[in-house]
Write a protein that holds these residues in place. Structure first.
Motif, PDB file in Angstrom:
ATOM      1  N   VAL A   1       0.838  -1.200   0.000  1.00  0.00           N
ATOM      2  CA  VAL A   1       0.000   0.000   0.000  1.00  0.00           C
ATOM      3  C   VAL A   1       0.870   1.246   0.000  1.00  0.00           C
ATOM      4  O   VAL A   1       0.636   2.193  -0.761  1.00  0.00           O
ATOM      5  N   ARG A   2       1.895   1.241   0.835  1.00  0.00           N
ATOM      6  CA  ARG A   2       2.789   2.399   0.929  1.00  0.00           C
ATOM      7  C   ARG A   2       3.495   2.654  -0.407  1.00  0.00           C
ATOM      8  O   ARG A   2       3.581   3.796  -0.856  1.00  0.00           O
ATOM      9  N   GLU A   3       3.984   1.601  -1.033  1.00  0.00           N
ATOM     10  CA  GLU A   3       4.681   1.767  -2.314  1.00  0.00           C
ATOM     11  C   GLU A   3       3.737   2.273  -3.397  1.00  0.00           C
ATOM     12  O   GLU A   3       4.111   3.108  -4.215  1.00  0.00           O
ATOM     13  N   THR A   4       2.509   1.790  -3.405  1.00  0.00           N
ATOM     14  CA  THR A   4       1.519   2.249  -4.385  1.00  0.00           C
ATOM     15  C   THR A   4       1.249   3.735  -4.193  1.00  0.00           C
ATOM     16  O   THR A   4       1.195   4.500  -5.165  1.00  0.00           O
ATOM     17  N   ARG A   5       1.092   4.150  -2.946  1.00  0.00           N
ATOM     18  CA  ARG A   5       0.840   5.563  -2.671  1.00  0.00           C
ATOM     19  C   ARG A   5       2.016   6.439  -3.067  1.00  0.00           C
ATOM     20  O   ARG A   5       1.840   7.538  -3.591  1.00  0.00           O
ATOM     21  N   ARG A   6       3.228   5.947  -2.838  1.00  0.00           N
ATOM     22  CA  ARG A   6       4.413   6.724  -3.220  1.00  0.00           C
ATOM     23  C   ARG A   6       4.500   6.846  -4.744  1.00  0.00           C
ATOM     24  O   ARG A   6       4.859   7.896  -5.261  1.00  0.00           O
ATOM     25  N   ALA A   7       4.177   5.761  -5.443  1.00  0.00           N
ATOM     26  CA  ALA A   7       4.229   5.781  -6.908  1.00  0.00           C
ATOM     27  C   ALA A   7       3.179   6.713  -7.489  1.00  0.00           C
ATOM     28  O   ALA A   7       3.380   7.297  -8.556  1.00  0.00           O
TER      29      ALA A   7
END
Length: 76
Positions: free
Chosen positions: A68-74
């Motif tokens: 989830v965190r990586e998706t939000r950062r992307a």
């Protein structure tokens, strides 16, 4: 011997495993059960996601939250 997570760290991960219905339910649980502000909670949670002890304790939850965190950062 490997160091274990503190009780507060385990409680943060346990809260993340739960499903919350309705607006404000999670924030209310953070304040009432963990006695933390939501801002501080998310700071601690974010640090936990990078802690190998957290991954060892609850790999399913930690990996889900990392995704989830990586998706939000992307998306930024």
């Amino acid at each position: 011997m490997e160091e274990q997570l503190a009780a507060r760290e385990r409680n943060i991960l346990a809260l993340e495993r739960r499903g919350f219905t309705g607006p404000g339910a999670k924030e209310r649980a953070i304040r009432e059960e963990l006695h933390l502000s939501p801002v501080r909670y998310y700071q601690l949670l974010n640090a936990l996601l990078d802690d190998p002890r957290a991954l060892a304790h609850d790999p399913v939850t930690v990996n889900r939250l990392r995704r989830v965190r990586e998706t939000r950062r992307a998306d930024r």
